[in-house]
Motif scaffolding. Structure first.
Motif, PDB file in Angstrom:
ATOM      1  N   PHE A 163     -22.056  16.665 125.236  1.00 44.76           N
ATOM      2  CA  PHE A 163     -21.027  15.899 125.930  1.00 44.76           C
ATOM      3  C   PHE A 163     -20.252  15.033 124.936  1.00 44.76           C
ATOM      4  N   GLY A 164     -20.961  14.425 124.000  1.00 46.28           N
ATOM      5  CA  GLY A 164     -20.309  13.584 122.992  1.00 46.28           C
ATOM      6  C   GLY A 164     -19.395  14.407 122.091  1.00 46.28           C
ATOM      7  N   SER A 166     -17.921  17.288 122.808  1.00 40.91           N
ATOM      8  CA  SER A 166     -16.739  17.740 123.558  1.00 40.91           C
ATOM      9  C   SER A 166     -15.748  16.596 123.757  1.00 40.91           C
ATOM     10  N   ARG A 167     -16.211  15.392 123.960  1.00 42.20           N
ATOM     11  CA  ARG A 167     -15.324  14.230 124.095  1.00 42.20           C
ATOM     12  C   ARG A 167     -14.577  13.986 122.776  1.00 42.20           C
ATOM     13  N   ARG A 170     -11.716  16.553 122.296  1.00 43.42           N
ATOM     14  CA  ARG A 170     -10.545  16.342 123.133  1.00 43.42           C
ATOM     15  C   ARG A 170      -9.663  15.226 122.573  1.00 43.42           C
ATOM     16  N   ARG A 171     -10.219  14.219 121.962  1.00 45.40           N
ATOM     17  CA  ARG A 171      -9.472  13.101 121.406  1.00 45.40           C
ATOM     18  C   ARG A 171      -8.788  13.506 120.092  1.00 45.40           C
TER      19      ARG A 171
END
Length: 172
Positions: A163-164, A166-167, A170-171
């Motif tokens: 999850f980290g 993928s975040r 995206r940024r």
């Protein structure tokens, strides 16, 4: 020691009078099931027929009839309460008015336990008994607290890492 017939005459009773033994209320007691590590207590009243004025000489607990002032036997403990003794003369608790004591059962291991509480009077040497019994139940196992196993912790850590990542993608 005087004969019972001589004592009966001194007390103003007929020579063939029946003497009353010290009596317990309750006469017997079953503590039932008590968990190891906990305790249960019963209060007991001890007296003798009013027609036989005598005093308490011994009050004890043992495996059988024991004419001593023993206060412990196994997991049983006897607290004399307001009972006093006449070891060297008629100075103990008057059995005509009675006295109260307590008996506690605090098991340390599982199983059954039996004992006998015995009381004797001073002048006549009469004795009364009270049978006590109990069963010690094993202490209950503590309730388990739900936790993650090492594989559950690895899986949760992996999900958080994905999850980290993928975040961060995206940024950036």
């Amino acid at each position: 020691m005087k004969s019972k017939a001589a004592i009966a005459l001194l007390l103003g009773l007929s020579a063939g009078a029946a003497f009353a033994n010290p009596r317990f209320t309750p006469a017997t007691y079953d503590f039932g099931s008590v968990q190891v590590g906990s305790s249960a207590t019963v209060t007991v009243f001890l007296d003798q027929d009013p027609g036989y004025p005598d005093h308490l000489r011994t009050l004890g607990i043992a495996a059988g009839t024991a004419l001593t002032n023993a206060t412990t036997f196994g997991d049983f403990t006897l607290d004399y309460g307001n009972c006093t003794f006449a070891a060297n003369g008629p100075t103990g608790s008057p059995l005509t008015t009675g006295c109260t004591f307590s008996l506690t059962y605090a098991p340390t291991t599982a199983g059954t336990a039996n004992a006998v509480v015995t009381a004797t009077d001073y002048q006549l040497g009469l004795w009364g008994t009270m049978a006590v019994s109990a069963t010690a139940a094993p202490a209950s196992a503590p309730a388990s607290i739900p936790t993650l196993s090492e594989w559950g912790l690895i899986g949760l850590s992996s999900l958080l890492a994905m999850f980290g990542l993928s975040r961060m993608r995206r940024r950036g």
